[in-house]
Design an enzyme around this catalytic site. Structure first.
Site, PDB file in Angstrom:
ATOM      1  N   ILE A 180       0.802  -1.231   0.000  1.00 50.08           N
ATOM      2  CA  ILE A 180       0.000   0.000   0.000  1.00 50.08           C
ATOM      3  C   ILE A 180       0.835   1.281   0.000  1.00 50.08           C
ATOM      4  O   ILE A 180       0.299   2.371   0.197  1.00 50.08           O
ATOM      5  CB  ILE A 180      -0.970   0.025   1.205  1.00 50.08           C
ATOM      6  N   LYS A 181       2.140   1.163  -0.238  1.00 49.22           N
ATOM      7  CA  LYS A 181       2.983   2.357  -0.255  1.00 49.22           C
ATOM      8  C   LYS A 181       2.802   3.144  -1.566  1.00 49.22           C
ATOM      9  O   LYS A 181       2.118   2.711  -2.493  1.00 49.22           O
ATOM     10  CB  LYS A 181       4.446   1.962  -0.054  1.00 49.22           C
TER      11      LYS A 181
END
Length: 362
Positions: A181-182
């Protein structure tokens, strides 16, 4: 529901073709695709000493090893972060010494850190939380004065900068995470940037069992403890394709963040974060402090907007009980901090709706 985090992947027809080529190439371990990703990413950051790994946690562990951190040593760190920042320190056998935070930013407070340095302090773990650069000027001064290395955990801060230079160029060790999710994902992975060739060459050995990949197994002699921390060609290929779209994706985070900086000013019960001089955040999360946080979160969710503090203060975990100490700023911050959606999926109409919803009160 407008989500707080969301993974970006390039168009299917572009990514899948590249992945198929690698998957059926006959070689999917660490190879040319990894070298290519490192070269591409190195150019993006502006530092040639770029080492890919299988996770941000692996990058942190290598940095701690290079700092000489061992059992019985101390590492000053922050409880305002994702847990891996600190579980990796515990992995070395070192004791975590909690530093308090700067209430204006949520990042580690240099003054408090300096007060906690002892003869046992081997490193300082400073997290650029939610995409906000740490007080780079002050931490560089501390690093020079005490000759204690600062490890810049920039897992949340890819693309953030200080004095127009991207994070990854200011300390001996900076790590990035490519977890799902970066800002940029390789499905999972990480990167370590170093300040010199000597440390870089040693880091390469640590990454791969202590073996030099430029030599055959028969000519190798393991002289340092190594690990299986390398990136493979599959993850690297995802990363290289992602980089072709990344300026646009990163730009969306930053544009949305700056919009909220302006649109959410002067709202009763809400306090915006401040940024250190010459620093430019990359807004992985949009962080702020709100009064009556539970009511705020409930109100936002009832309007289809996810809001959350996301992370639990690390010092309350029982694994860290020996490090427990008084942290008044963390105590106060922990009652009010919250994040709202800010990423590439937040369209202009969405961000206006979010701001207008907040302005109505909770």
């Amino acid at each position: 529901m407008i989500p707080l985090v969301k993974s970006y992947l390039p168009p299917k027809k572009v990514l899948m073709k590249r992945l198929e080529d690698v998957l059926y190439s006959g070689y999917i371990a660490q190879g040319e695709a990894v070298d290519q990703f490192e070269n591409d990413f190195s150019k993006f950051i502006g530092n040639k000493y770029c080492l890919s790994v299988n996770s941000g946690s692996s990058a942190l562990h290598i940095a701690l090893i290079l700092c000489g951190v061992k059992e019985g040593d101390e590492v000053i760190s922050t409880p305002i972060t994702a847990e891996p920042t600190n579980t990796v320190i515990a992995q070395t056998g070192a004791k975590i010494v909690w530093g308090d935070i700067d209430m204006k930013t949520g990042n580690l407070c240099p003054k408090d850190v300096e007060s906690k340095i002892t003869k046992k302090t081997k490193a300082i773990m400073a997290v650029a939380y939610a995409g906000m650069p740490i007080d780079i000027k002050r931490f560089k001064e501390i690093e020079k004065k005490y000759k204690i290395p600062v490890i810049e955990d920039a897992a949340h801060a890819l693309g953030a900068s200080y004095k127009k230079q991207k994070l990854g160029n200011h300390f001996n060790f900076t790590i990035f995470s490519f977890q799902a999710i970066k800002h940029l994902t390789t499905i999972d992975g990480g990167m370590l940037f170093l300040a010199n060739k000597k440390q870089y060459e040693k880091a390469k050995l640590i990454r791969w069992f202590g073996l030099d990949k430029n030599k055959t197994r028969f000519k190798n002699n393991i002289s340092v403890q190594g690990y299986k921390y390398h990136m493979n060609n599959i993850n690297a290929t995802v990363g290289s394709v992602q980089l072709k779209y990344f300026d646009k994706i990163l730009g969306a985070y930053i544009d949305n963040g700056k919009y909220f900086d302006h649109a959410l000013k002067n709202i009763d019960g809400l306090e915006l974060m401040e940024y250190y001089d010459y620093s430019e955040p990359s807004y992985w999360l949009y962080t702020m402090k709100v009064k009556k946080r539970a009511r705020f979160i409930k109100m936002m969710e009832s309007n289809g907007i996810m809001a959350s503090p996301l992370h639990k203060r690390n010092d309350v975990h029982s694994i860290f009980k020996q490090s427990k100490t008084n942290l008044p700023n963390v105590d106060s911050f922990n009652k009010e901090w919250v994040h709202i959606p800010c990423g590439w999926w937040v369209a202009h109409k969405d961000r206006k709706f979010i701001a207008d919803t907040i302005k109505k009160g909770w």
